[in-house]
Motif scaffolding. Structure first.
Motif, short mmCIF file in Angstrom:
data_model
loop_
_atom_site.label_atom_id
_atom_site.label_comp_id
_atom_site.label_asym_id
_atom_site.label_seq_id
_atom_site.Cartn_x
_atom_site.Cartn_y
_atom_site.Cartn_z
N LEU A 144 -9.94 35.62 52.46
CA LEU A 144 -10.14 37.02 52.89
C LEU A 144 -11.18 36.84 54.13
O LEU A 144 -11.37 37.83 54.82
CB LEU A 144 -10.60 37.68 51.62
N GLU A 145 -12.07 35.79 54.23
CA GLU A 145 -13.06 35.88 55.11
C GLU A 145 -12.59 35.26 56.40
O GLU A 145 -13.26 35.29 57.54
CB GLU A 145 -14.23 34.94 54.62
N THR B 265 -7.35 32.64 60.65
CA THR B 265 -5.95 32.41 59.87
C THR B 265 -5.00 33.69 59.29
O THR B 265 -3.89 33.39 59.54
CB THR B 265 -6.33 31.46 58.60
N LEU B 266 -5.88 34.69 59.14
CA LEU B 266 -4.96 35.81 58.64
C LEU B 266 -4.22 36.35 59.74
O LEU B 266 -2.98 36.61 59.59
CB LEU B 266 -5.77 36.89 57.92
N VAL B 267 -4.96 36.58 61.16
CA VAL B 267 -4.36 36.83 62.11
C VAL B 267 -3.11 35.93 62.75
O VAL B 267 -2.09 36.35 62.84
CB VAL B 267 -5.31 36.93 63.42
N ASP B 268 -3.49 34.77 62.73
CA ASP B 268 -2.39 33.61 62.92
C ASP B 268 -1.11 33.79 62.16
O ASP B 268 -0.12 33.38 62.57
CB ASP B 268 -3.09 32.17 62.88
N ALA B 269 -1.38 34.10 60.84
CA ALA B 269 -0.35 34.25 60.07
C ALA B 269 0.54 35.49 60.11
O ALA B 269 1.66 35.68 59.57
CB ALA B 269 -0.63 33.93 58.42
N GLY B 270 -0.14 36.22 60.76
CA GLY B 270 0.35 38.03 61.11
C GLY B 270 0.24 38.83 59.99
O GLY B 270 0.74 39.75 59.93
N LEU B 271 -0.69 38.44 59.40
CA LEU B 271 -1.14 39.45 58.18
C LEU B 271 -2.13 40.27 58.43
O LEU B 271 -2.40 41.39 57.84
CB LEU B 271 -1.86 38.39 56.83
#
Ligand code: ATP
Ligand code: MG
Length: 270
Positions: free
Chosen positions: A236-237, A241-247
């Protein structure tokens, strides 16, 4: 001191559907008994395919999925001793409840697995009644599963897996389509199952509920690779990675005359 059992050992797994569509590439990870793991990724990243491999419904086209040391191959799953034990230890809630429900009534549906396990009919009756009661769907017992609403079907699918009381629960977006009260109930039930020592693997898009349902997350990328294997807090921090995963995505906002950008989980409405 209790020694943790390695339940799943997934090594360099590749999966390509017969029509040539790739679903997973070079995926490796381990799941230990009692782990609570969320599987994240955008639509089409391979979450459902991964759960089908862990359930033995699909066989890898490369690499190996081991359960308690035994590769999940058609041959091993057809071995009566291993196959039967595996089916009793691992329960699966499909993303599409229609693919799972096939009995004439809800009662028979929920009774199916306990009957398959050869439990005495008296015990089957108690289990089914208790499970229906727990989910608040006793009134649906005589209804045909295929004529239920989407949320009702999902509750029946969850009842089916709870009535078999498996050691490992694989759930494909179990929360989607449930009303807020049932979502709350399910999250709480998943917590109780975790406390009872069950191993949970849950595919989800819901970043808000992540800390409530998992300790660890596997993040699949759009090109079907395992992008990250992190603790929930780390994930969550880890905005990149979340942007890279499209999330997470960047949104431009206008507040009065100023425009600025924020990162938002995709399920946010604004
Ligand atoms: N039966 C099938 N035959 C061919 N390709 C398939 C089949 N099922 C899924 N796929 C493809 O495999 C890839 C992974 O699909 P999968 O259903 O595992 O994704 P997912 O992460 O569960 O997506 P969603 O969030 O939409 O449920 C996608 O490109 C999908 O189109
Ligand atoms: Mg899916």
């Amino acid at each position: 001191m209790s020694v943790k059992e390695l339940l799943y050992h997934v090594e360099q797994v590749e999966f390509v559907y017969p029509d040539g569509t790739p679903a997973l590439r070079g995926v490796s990870f381990e799941v230990w008994r009692g782990d609570r793991v969320a599987i994240l990724g955008v639509n089409g990243s391979g979450k459902s395919s991964l759960l089908r491999l862990l359930n033995g419904l699909l066989e890898p086209t490369g690499g190996v999925v081991r359960f308690s040391g035994t590769p999940l191959t058609e041959r091993n799953l057809n071995d009566p001793a291993f196959g039967r034990g595996f089916r009793q230890r691992v329960g699966f809630v499909f993303q599409d409840a229609d693919a799972q429900l096939f009995n004439p009534t809800v009662w028979d549906e929920v009774a199916f697995a306990p009957r398959q396990m050869g439990l005495p009919e008296e015990e089957v009756r108690t289990r089914v009644a208790d499970t229906l009661n727990l989910l608040g769907i006793t009134h649906l017992a005589e209804r045909a599963p295929f004529r239920l609403s989407g949320g009702e079907k999902r509750k029946v699918a969850i009842a089916c897996v709870l009535s078999m009381n498996p050691e490992v629960l694989l759930m494909d977006e179990p929360i989607a389509g449930l009303d807020p009260r049932m979502q709350f109930w399910l999250v709480n039930t998943l917590k109780l199952l975790h406390e009872a020592g069950k191993t949970l693997l849950i595919a989800t898009h819901n970043l808000h509920l992540l800390p409530d349902i998992a300790d660890r997350v596997l993040i699949l990328s759009e090109d079907h690779r395992l992008l990250a294997d992190l603790s929930v807090e780390q994930a969550l921090e880890d905005e990149q990675t979340l942007v890279d995963a499209g999330l997470l995505h960047e949104h431009l906002h206008a507040h009065g005359s100023t425009v600025h950008s924020h990162l938002h989980p995709h399920e946010h409405h604004h």
